[in-house]
Design a protein around this motif. Structure first.
Motif, PDB file in Angstrom:
ATOM      1  N   GLY A 181     -11.741 -28.481 -67.652  1.00 44.77           N
ATOM      2  CA  GLY A 181     -10.996 -29.633 -67.146  1.00 44.77           C
ATOM      3  C   GLY A 181     -10.416 -29.370 -65.772  1.00 44.77           C
ATOM      4  O   GLY A 181     -10.938 -28.573 -64.993  1.00 44.77           O
ATOM      5  N   ARG A 182      -9.294 -30.021 -65.485  1.00 38.33           N
ATOM      6  CA  ARG A 182      -8.630 -29.891 -64.181  1.00 38.33           C
ATOM      7  C   ARG A 182      -7.720 -28.675 -64.224  1.00 38.33           C
ATOM      8  O   ARG A 182      -6.569 -28.746 -64.637  1.00 38.33           O
ATOM      9  CB  ARG A 182      -7.834 -31.163 -63.886  1.00 38.33           C
ATOM     10  N   SER A 183      -8.251 -27.555 -63.801  1.00 35.49           N
ATOM     11  CA  SER A 183      -7.536 -26.284 -63.896  1.00 35.49           C
ATOM     12  C   SER A 183      -7.871 -25.419 -62.696  1.00 35.49           C
ATOM     13  O   SER A 183      -9.005 -25.414 -62.227  1.00 35.49           O
ATOM     14  CB  SER A 183      -7.963 -25.569 -65.188  1.00 35.49           C
ATOM     15  N   THR A 184      -6.877 -24.683 -62.202  1.00 33.94           N
ATOM     16  CA  THR A 184      -7.111 -23.784 -61.074  1.00 33.94           C
ATOM     17  C   THR A 184      -7.123 -22.322 -61.491  1.00 33.94           C
ATOM     18  O   THR A 184      -7.329 -21.452 -60.666  1.00 33.94           O
ATOM     19  CB  THR A 184      -6.028 -23.987 -59.987  1.00 33.94           C
ATOM     20  N   GLY A 185      -6.910 -22.054 -62.757  1.00 26.89           N
ATOM     21  CA  GLY A 185      -6.919 -20.690 -63.264  1.00 26.89           C
ATOM     22  C   GLY A 185      -6.765 -20.709 -64.771  1.00 26.89           C
ATOM     23  O   GLY A 185      -6.434 -21.743 -65.366  1.00 26.89           O
ATOM     24  N   PRO A 186      -6.998 -19.571 -65.418  1.00 27.33           N
ATOM     25  CA  PRO A 186      -6.907 -19.534 -66.882  1.00 27.33           C
ATOM     26  C   PRO A 186      -5.473 -19.747 -67.367  1.00 27.33           C
ATOM     27  O   PRO A 186      -4.556 -19.047 -66.936  1.00 27.33           O
ATOM     28  CB  PRO A 186      -7.430 -18.149 -67.253  1.00 27.33           C
ATOM     29  N   HIS A 187      -5.304 -20.752 -68.205  1.00 21.07           N
ATOM     30  CA  HIS A 187      -3.989 -21.030 -68.775  1.00 21.07           C
ATOM     31  C   HIS A 187      -4.154 -22.000 -69.939  1.00 21.07           C
ATOM     32  O   HIS A 187      -5.206 -22.600 -70.122  1.00 21.07           O
ATOM     33  CB  HIS A 187      -3.030 -21.618 -67.738  1.00 21.07           C
TER      34      HIS A 187
END
Length: 184
Positions: free
Chosen positions: A145-151
């Motif tokens: 999805g809309r993510s900039t890093g693992p979280h």
């Protein structure tokens, strides 16, 4: 994007937990002491609940708490319940909505896959109607999805209203603390 330390979130959560506890028994559920922190390998908080700057530069609501963790880290179910929805979209990515009585908890940006309505990640296979216990493995941290890093994006809703997960975590910790007024 602003990074928040555990201390920042703890200070904010203390104020918000007090407000939630004053809001009434429905929000200050005594069962919170049985809740399980959803990320097994905690790295920090990367985005708070409430208004934040979105990728377009404008303010947008953020209905959860982003919890950073190494890619593939186990995700545990907060409370026992039933899978209400399996999500596969461009915003949440791969995700789950789990119903626990009047509460819904949302888990987004999971790793794995969704095929024919079943979410799979390692030994996990969940679909709408699947029962999951408190603390059960429900997936793994990803970047879908809309993510900039693992979280993990973790959201909690009660009666259609989004609650601040940091306040809930604080209330869970307070519920587990020994009562100083209790007699020995």
């Amino acid at each position: 994007m602003a990074r928040f330390t555990r201390w920042d979130c703890c200070r904010a959560a203390t104020c918000l937990a007090g407000a939630l506890l004053l809001a009434g028994p429905a929000l200050a559920d005594a069962r919170w002491r049985q809740g399980v922190f959803p990320v097994a390998v905690f790295s920090g908080y990367t985005s708070h609940f409430g208004q934040r700057l979105g990728p377009s530069g404008g303010l947008e609501p953020h209905h959860g708490l982003d919890i950073a963790a190494p890619l593939g880290s186990p995700i545990r179910n907060w409370w026992g319940g039933v899978v209400k929805e399996v999500i596969d979209d461009g915003r949440c990515g791969l995700g789950l909505v789990i119903q626990s009585g009047p509460y819904e908890h949302l888990y987004c940006h999971l790793s794995g896959s969704v095929h024919h309505g079943t979410y799979r990640s390692g030994p996990v296979a969940l679909r709408s109607g699947s029962r999951v216990g408190s603390g059960a493995l429900i997936g793994h941290v990803g970047m879908s999805g809309r993510s900039t890093g693992p979280h993990l994006h973790w959201g909690v809703r009660y009666g259609g209203r989004w609650l601040n997960p940091a306040a809930i975590l604080r209330a869970m910790a307070a519920a587990r603390a020994p009562n100083p007024r209790a007699s020995p």
